[in-house]
Enzyme design. Structure first.
Site, mmCIF file in Angstrom:
data_model
loop_
_atom_site.group_PDB
_atom_site.id
_atom_site.type_symbol
_atom_site.label_atom_id
_atom_site.label_comp_id
_atom_site.label_asym_id
_atom_site.label_seq_id
_atom_site.Cartn_x
_atom_site.Cartn_y
_atom_site.Cartn_z
ATOM 1 N N ASP A 7 0.871 -1.178 0.000
ATOM 2 C CA ASP A 7 0.000 0.000 0.000
ATOM 3 C C ASP A 7 0.904 1.224 0.000
ATOM 4 O O ASP A 7 1.460 1.597 1.034
ATOM 5 C CB ASP A 7 -0.915 -0.007 1.228
ATOM 6 C CG ASP A 7 -1.854 1.180 1.258
ATOM 7 O OD1 ASP A 7 -2.452 1.502 0.216
ATOM 8 O OD2 ASP A 7 -1.979 1.814 2.326
ATOM 9 N N GLU A 67 -2.058 -1.365 -5.188
ATOM 10 C CA GLU A 67 -3.283 -0.727 -5.626
ATOM 11 C C GLU A 67 -2.982 0.153 -6.828
ATOM 12 O O GLU A 67 -1.923 0.772 -6.898
ATOM 13 C CB GLU A 67 -3.845 0.148 -4.492
ATOM 14 C CG GLU A 67 -5.223 -0.230 -4.101
ATOM 15 C CD GLU A 67 -5.757 0.577 -2.937
ATOM 16 O OE1 GLU A 67 -6.621 0.029 -2.258
ATOM 17 O OE2 GLU A 67 -5.323 1.712 -2.709
ATOM 18 N N ASP A 140 -2.476 1.247 7.024
ATOM 19 C CA ASP A 140 -1.662 1.010 5.829
ATOM 20 C C ASP A 140 -1.278 -0.463 5.712
ATOM 21 O O ASP A 140 -1.341 -1.045 4.630
ATOM 22 C CB ASP A 140 -0.412 1.897 5.863
ATOM 23 C CG ASP A 140 -0.762 3.367 5.972
ATOM 24 O OD1 ASP A 140 -1.324 3.913 5.007
ATOM 25 O OD2 ASP A 140 -0.506 3.969 7.034
#
Length: 162
Positions: A7, A67, A140
């Site tokens: 992330d 992502e 996170d």
């Protein structure tokens, strides 16, 4: 198979490592790579790259996932995030690991079953899917675990298509 979820963030880059057969997942590790906002961007990127390289060497993942870039109102923040993603992609390529990326919607759909899920719902499902006694405290790191779970559930389908 072992999956490393990343992330990306300039201050905190979350990571999560799981072992999975595509249906059942097991927690291996999770945490945050922290960078000081007092440091210039290039020094933060160097720190993130070094820590990601260390994680690849320590956990030897078969796959890595991040992502996709999301569009932000703040273009400057989005640009900095893109730099971190570039560093992550570089370290994945250096490690020779198969890579994938997923939209935030796809990650939430995979983990929660609802693409507009809240952070608390994602955290609850990550805890449940990994059969953890307590939730991961860092958002996170939890997001990185969710990205890893998303990829682990997609791998059998991706391999069947190939």
């Amino acid at each position: 198979m072992r999956v490393l979820g990343i992330d990306c963030g300039t201050e905190r880059t979350g990571y999560g490592v799981i072992d999975s057969d595509g249906r059942a997942h097991r927690y291996v590790a999770a945490g945050c790579i922290r960078s000081s906002t007092k440091d210039p961007l290039e020094k933060r990127l160097l720190n993130i790259a070094g820590e990601l390289r260390r994680l690849f060497a320590q956990y030897l993942p078969d796959y890595a996932a991040v992502e996709e870039v999301f569009f932000s109102v703040n273009a400057k923040s989005a640009l900095k995030l893109s730099h971190v993603r570039g560093v992550a992609l570089l370290t994945v390529a250096e490690a020779g690991v198969t890579f994938a990326e997923y939209s935030p919607l796809a990650v939430k759909m995979s983990v929660v079953g609802y693409g507009r899920a809240e952070k608390a719902q994602v955290q609850q499902m990550v805890t449940s899917l990994l059969r953890m006694a307590e939730p991961v405290k860092s958002e996170d790191a939890c997001d990185a675990l969710a990205i890893a779970i998303c990829h682990a559930t997609h791998i059998p389908m991706l391999e069947a298509m190939a």
